[in-house]
Design a protein around this motif. Structure first.
Motif, PDB file in Angstrom:
ATOM      1  N   GLY A  20      -1.092  -1.498  -3.291  1.00 41.91           N
ATOM      2  CA  GLY A  20      -2.153  -1.512  -4.282  1.00 41.91           C
ATOM      3  C   GLY A  20      -2.663  -2.902  -4.581  1.00 41.91           C
ATOM      4  O   GLY A  20      -3.876  -3.133  -4.671  1.00 41.91           O
ATOM      5  N   ILE A  21      -1.749  -3.866  -4.699  1.00 45.14           N
ATOM      6  CA  ILE A  21      -2.140  -5.235  -5.039  1.00 45.14           C
ATOM      7  C   ILE A  21      -2.888  -5.888  -3.883  1.00 45.14           C
ATOM      8  O   ILE A  21      -3.980  -6.463  -4.070  1.00 45.14           O
ATOM      9  N   PHE A  22      -2.346  -5.816  -2.680  1.00 46.31           N
ATOM     10  CA  PHE A  22      -2.931  -6.557  -1.565  1.00 46.31           C
ATOM     11  C   PHE A  22      -4.096  -5.832  -0.892  1.00 46.31           C
ATOM     12  O   PHE A  22      -4.763  -6.405  -0.032  1.00 46.31           O
ATOM     13  N   SER A  23      -4.371  -4.596  -1.302  1.00 44.01           N
ATOM     14  CA  SER A  23      -5.586  -3.919  -0.846  1.00 44.01           C
ATOM     15  C   SER A  23      -6.723  -4.098  -1.841  1.00 44.01           C
ATOM     16  O   SER A  23      -7.882  -3.822  -1.532  1.00 44.01           O
ATOM     17  N   GLY A  24      -6.390  -4.535  -3.059  1.00 46.78           N
ATOM     18  CA  GLY A  24      -7.388  -4.633  -4.117  1.00 46.78           C
ATOM     19  C   GLY A  24      -7.505  -3.380  -4.942  1.00 46.78           C
ATOM     20  O   GLY A  24      -8.338  -3.306  -5.854  1.00 46.78           O
ATOM     21  N   ALA A  25      -6.692  -2.369  -4.657  1.00 47.23           N
ATOM     22  CA  ALA A  25      -6.741  -1.135  -5.439  1.00 47.23           C
ATOM     23  C   ALA A  25      -6.229  -1.360  -6.855  1.00 47.23           C
ATOM     24  O   ALA A  25      -6.715  -0.750  -7.811  1.00 47.23           O
ATOM     25  N   PHE A  26      -5.236  -2.226  -6.995  1.00 48.03           N
ATOM     26  CA  PHE A  26      -4.714  -2.565  -8.309  1.00 48.03           C
ATOM     27  C   PHE A  26      -5.257  -3.936  -8.700  1.00 48.03           C
ATOM     28  O   PHE A  26      -5.015  -4.931  -8.000  1.00 48.03           O
ATOM     29  N   THR A  27      -5.962  -3.991  -9.801  1.00 48.33           N
ATOM     30  CA  THR A  27      -6.524  -5.259 -10.269  1.00 48.33           C
ATOM     31  C   THR A  27      -5.954  -5.678 -11.619  1.00 48.33           C
ATOM     32  O   THR A  27      -6.284  -6.743 -12.117  1.00 48.33           O
ATOM     33  N   ASN A  28      -5.094  -4.840 -12.194  1.00 48.32           N
ATOM     34  CA  ASN A  28      -4.479  -5.142 -13.482  1.00 48.32           C
ATOM     35  C   ASN A  28      -3.006  -4.755 -13.425  1.00 48.32           C
ATOM     36  O   ASN A  28      -2.645  -3.733 -12.803  1.00 48.32           O
ATOM     37  N   TRP A  29      -2.149  -5.555 -14.073  1.00 44.74           N
ATOM     38  CA  TRP A  29      -0.716  -5.275 -14.008  1.00 44.74           C
ATOM     39  C   TRP A  29      -0.350  -3.941 -14.639  1.00 44.74           C
ATOM     40  O   TRP A  29       0.708  -3.377 -14.338  1.00 44.74           O
ATOM     41  N   ASN A  30      -1.203  -3.381 -15.496  1.00 42.09           N
ATOM     42  CA  ASN A  30      -0.875  -2.078 -16.083  1.00 42.09           C
ATOM     43  C   ASN A  30      -1.116  -0.920 -15.113  1.00 42.09           C
ATOM     44  O   ASN A  30      -0.962   0.244 -15.478  1.00 42.09           O
ATOM     45  N   GLN A  31      -1.486  -1.252 -13.858  1.00 40.08           N
ATOM     46  CA  GLN A  31      -1.538  -0.260 -12.780  1.00 40.08           C
ATOM     47  C   GLN A  31      -0.298  -0.326 -11.898  1.00 40.08           C
ATOM     48  O   GLN A  31      -0.111   0.513 -11.017  1.00 40.08           O
ATOM     49  N   VAL A  32       0.533  -1.326 -12.133  1.00 39.75           N
ATOM     50  CA  VAL A  32       1.681  -1.608 -11.269  1.00 39.75           C
ATOM     51  C   VAL A  32       2.951  -1.082 -11.913  1.00 39.75           C
ATOM     52  O   VAL A  32       3.231  -1.342 -13.087  1.00 39.75           O
ATOM     53  N   THR A  33       3.724  -0.317 -11.142  1.00 37.28           N
ATOM     54  CA  THR A  33       4.923   0.338 -11.663  1.00 37.28           C
ATOM     55  C   THR A  33       6.182  -0.475 -11.390  1.00 37.28           C
ATOM     56  O   THR A  33       6.421  -0.915 -10.259  1.00 37.28           O
ATOM     57  N   ASN A  34       6.986  -0.669 -12.414  1.00 41.03           N
ATOM     58  CA  ASN A  34       8.289  -1.290 -12.253  1.00 41.03           C
ATOM     59  C   ASN A  34       9.219  -0.284 -11.578  1.00 41.03           C
ATOM     60  O   ASN A  34       9.504   0.772 -12.149  1.00 41.03           O
ATOM     61  N   PRO A  35       9.702  -0.565 -10.361  1.00 39.01           N
ATOM     62  CA  PRO A  35      10.519   0.423  -9.646  1.00 39.01           C
ATOM     63  C   PRO A  35      11.876   0.658 -10.292  1.00 39.01           C
ATOM     64  O   PRO A  35      12.551   1.646  -9.988  1.00 39.01           O
ATOM     65  N   ASP A  36      12.276  -0.222 -11.205  1.00 37.58           N
ATOM     66  CA  ASP A  36      13.592  -0.080 -11.824  1.00 37.58           C
ATOM     67  C   ASP A  36      13.624   0.958 -12.942  1.00 37.58           C
ATOM     68  O   ASP A  36      14.645   1.599 -13.180  1.00 37.58           O
TER      69      ASP A  36
END
Length: 284
Positions: A20-36
């Motif tokens: 998501g980050i390196f494709s540009g799909a995620f542009t905000n950290w609130n789209q990124v899931t903590n895997p832990d």
């Protein structure tokens, strides 16, 4: 790598996060899931710093992305088809990454850009430009003191920091060429783009030499000198290599290299300076 000024990992990312980050799909950290814990990170715009020059670090990153992507489902961005490349921008239409991407040259340029972003960026670079936890002898690492993200290994189901020990674990999981396969140069490049253990983005640099060398009055022992250099590299320079965040290949690879290319214990006549092979050749 994140510019938060720490010595160990402060953020954990999984494959969906990377895609998501390196494709540009995620542009905000609130789209990124903590895997832990499965929760989203606090909101904040993401600036991605990529290497504008053709570089081996881009090769390693895109090899992993090709293995684990496409873009996560549920996003509105146009999916990127990741392929292995040293030119990151070429992955995007008209070689133009999304607007939240910033170009930099080399690991030094990526580090400088991340430091200037003061915690708002993410990028990729060599360990010798990160911090002294990864590269205790590196001057740029001491100066930059960048925090690094751990990556979730889907096989071991654990967060893994990008230490040279964890890179070596990843490389060591790849089978060493044997028998007739030893004569295929491509098989000596371990494919650790999605390893079963260790750091998920790992790879090797290649040392390319000739097998046969000409003997001249001013260079009477060229082949022997090349063998001495490689022996020194694999045996005596380890502390220097480790101090900059890298490692020599696992011991099983070192043994195979010595038996195949630095001697003829393999019996395949692939060793540097082999007289029966090099005798009739002019060499380099």
């Amino acid at each position: 790598t994140l510019p938060n000024g720490g010595t160990t990992a402060t953020v954990a990312l999984n494959d969906a996060d990377l895609c998501g980050i390196f494709s540009g799909a995620f542009t905000n950290w609130n789209q990124v899931t903590n895997p832990d814990n499965g929760s989203l990170y606090p909101a904040g715009a993401i600036t991605v710093v990529y290497q504008a020059n053709n570089d081996g670090t881009t090769d390693l990153l895109t090899a992993h992305l090709q293995a684990v992507c496409p873009v996560p489902s549920g996003t509105t961005a146009v999916p990127v088809t990741f392929t292995v490349t040293q030119n990151f921008a070429s992955l995007f239409p008209s070689s133009t990454p999304p607007s939240n991407f910033v170009a930099a040259t080399g690991s030094s340029g990526v580090a400088a850009s991340l430091l200037a972003l003061s915690g708002a960026g993410v990028g990729y670079l060599g360990p010798d430009y990160t911090n002294t936890f990864l590269a205790p002898s590196s001057s740029p690492a001491k100066t930059n003191n960048l925090s690094v993200a751990s990556l979730y290994n889907t096989t071991t189901k654990a967060d893994v920091v990008p230490s040279y020990q964890n890179a070596t674990l990843a490389i060591g999981a790849v089978t060493v060429p044997s028998g007739s396969n030893e004569s295929n140069p491509s098989l000596w490049v371990p494919n650790a783009s999605n390893p079963t253990t260790g750091y998920p983005i790992s790879g090797t640099s290649q040392i390319i030499t000739s097998q046969c060398y000409a003997t001249h009055s001013d260079t009477p022992t060229v082949a022997a000198s090349v063998i001495d250099f490689l022996t020194l590299h694999y045996e005596s320079n380890v502390s220097i290599i480790n101090g900059n965040g890298f490692d020599v290949v696992p011991s099983v690879y070192i043994t195979a290299i010595k038996e195949t290319f630095l001697s003829n214990l393999s019996g395949l006549k692939l060793n540097i300076g082999n007289k029966s092979v090099c005798g009739p050749l002019a060499g380099r």
